[in-house]
Design an enzyme around this catalytic site. Sequence first.
Site, mmCIF file in Angstrom:
data_model
loop_
_atom_site.group_PDB
_atom_site.id
_atom_site.type_symbol
_atom_site.label_atom_id
_atom_site.label_comp_id
_atom_site.label_asym_id
_atom_site.label_seq_id
_atom_site.Cartn_x
_atom_site.Cartn_y
_atom_site.Cartn_z
ATOM 1 N N GLU A 137 9.233 16.005 16.121
ATOM 2 C CA GLU A 137 9.529 15.986 14.691
ATOM 3 C C GLU A 137 8.604 16.953 13.949
ATOM 4 O O GLU A 137 7.399 16.938 14.145
ATOM 5 C CB GLU A 137 9.328 14.564 14.148
ATOM 6 N N LYS A 159 0.860 -1.188 0.000
ATOM 7 C CA LYS A 159 0.000 0.000 0.000
ATOM 8 C C LYS A 159 0.895 1.236 0.000
ATOM 9 O O LYS A 159 1.540 1.551 0.994
ATOM 10 C CB LYS A 159 -0.899 0.042 1.237
ATOM 11 N N GLU A 162 9.596 1.601 11.055
ATOM 12 C CA GLU A 162 10.652 2.570 10.790
ATOM 13 C C GLU A 162 10.009 3.949 10.869
ATOM 14 O O GLU A 162 9.165 4.281 10.045
ATOM 15 C CB GLU A 162 11.192 2.298 9.376
ATOM 16 N N CYS A 175 13.066 11.331 7.288
ATOM 17 C CA CYS A 175 13.135 10.960 8.705
ATOM 18 C C CYS A 175 14.552 11.150 9.221
ATOM 19 O O CYS A 175 14.765 11.244 10.424
ATOM 20 C CB CYS A 175 12.590 9.567 8.979
#
Length: 496
Positions: A386, A176, A251, A285
Amino acid sequence: MTHPIYHNLIGGEWKPAVSGKTVLNLNPADHTDVVGAFPSSHAEDVALAVAAAKKAFATWRLVPAPKRAEILLRAGSILVQNKEKFARDMTREMGKVLAETRGDVQEAIDEAFYVAGEGRRLFGQTTPSELQNKFAMSVRMPVGVVGLITPWNFPMAIPSWKLFPALVSGNTCVIKPATDTPLSTYNLVQALVDAGLPPGVVNLVSGSGSATGNALVEHPDVRAISFTGSSTVGSLVGQRAAATFKPVSLEMGGKNAQIVLDDANLELALEGALWGSFGTTGQRCTATSRILLQKGIARRFTAEFVARAKKLKVGNGLDESVEVGPQVNPNQLETSARYVEIALAEGAELLTGGHALTGGIFAHGTFFEPTVFTGVTPAMRIAREEVFGPVVSLIEFDTFEQAIQIANSIDYGLSTALYTKDVNRAFAAIRDLESGITYINAPTIGAEVHLPFGGVKQTGNGHREGLGAIDFFTTWKAVYVDYSDKLQRAQIDNAE
Ligand code: UN1
């Protein structure tokens, strides 16, 4: 306006979602540019894809791994031939500049060639048995049907990190892609199909995380999930997958620090910080989001860094002279704006940027100025959470030990960088920085596919992509062959 309509790939056939619903994929640099319509899939589409993958597993698992690898080699060559086209498609749907989307396709090429070699290296072990005339070994087995959920920031590279190791290990896949960037995953999967991948071995189902992703995570016939995305969503994926005991590779986020010591090559540190912070518009990231500056160089570094950030050319990534593309969607833009407000309210000082860019060439896109804060303390939210946008915080420190302590004082642990000429400190930092990746005299971004990729703390749950992915996509079988022609009872018959 006409735009192409894309379908799901299920059992080797391209089909619309059962509901017939689609979502539009828009160019983030120009929302009037429609890249295509993609299926908005739900549980019924996922069920068909999983059934196709389950059927294909019966034969794919028996194809010798070196033969499976040959398909990856051919797919890699197809990516080489189409690199420029796929890079342009990616810039159009994701926004990052062409130099970077070429790099993204290149990363998938590297992964294809690297993992194809693993087809002849799926090593197990042999070991002595405690009994005479008995042979003991371990062999890697495929897991079965695996579900892959991928993000929009590396829309071809990250799918390749998951698909290729899963395939070479003998698994069949349902992938996906991110709703913002399905086309690059379509291009990747089409390359595999053109390379001769049998029907049903990879199935592609587009849709939202809540409808399509959840159905994949919950499906009882999916044996493992590999997810890359935010820590918030990753935590939910992990919890959902636990209900059916699926192994999950997660992750997730980062708040990556670049440390600059007084003895560093300042020019190199500046170039690295600029690339690490504003490359991919800060949407990696691994992006640098904290720059830790030792007091002796802090003023000089700050002045020069801000001057360079101001000069960065923001615009449509298809223009080769542009250095910083748009943010991927209005939500991400809104997040950057919100964190600017949070930082200001916390008392951080805005040195440049801080706003969405509007009007003129920016009128139809989601652009945000490269943004730099100073006067940031490690306790502030802007120093801990973040942002995933072009927003970076400068934090000053006195001693090397303080820098390590500040770098580690967050919930994430993906990437860190240290700029110094002191080899002793470099090795101490390699030992002490709590992150899955540490760079010395290089920015926090730029991982290569054949090393382990992943992080500690809330960045991951212990698995690695790159070197380590095969461990996730295989399961061990212990094998004992007794050639004594008699019953030998372990722990009993040899217990003298
Ligand atoms: C990511 O940051 O989301 O290491 C992936 C890098 C790239 C991959 C980044 N090779 O910067």
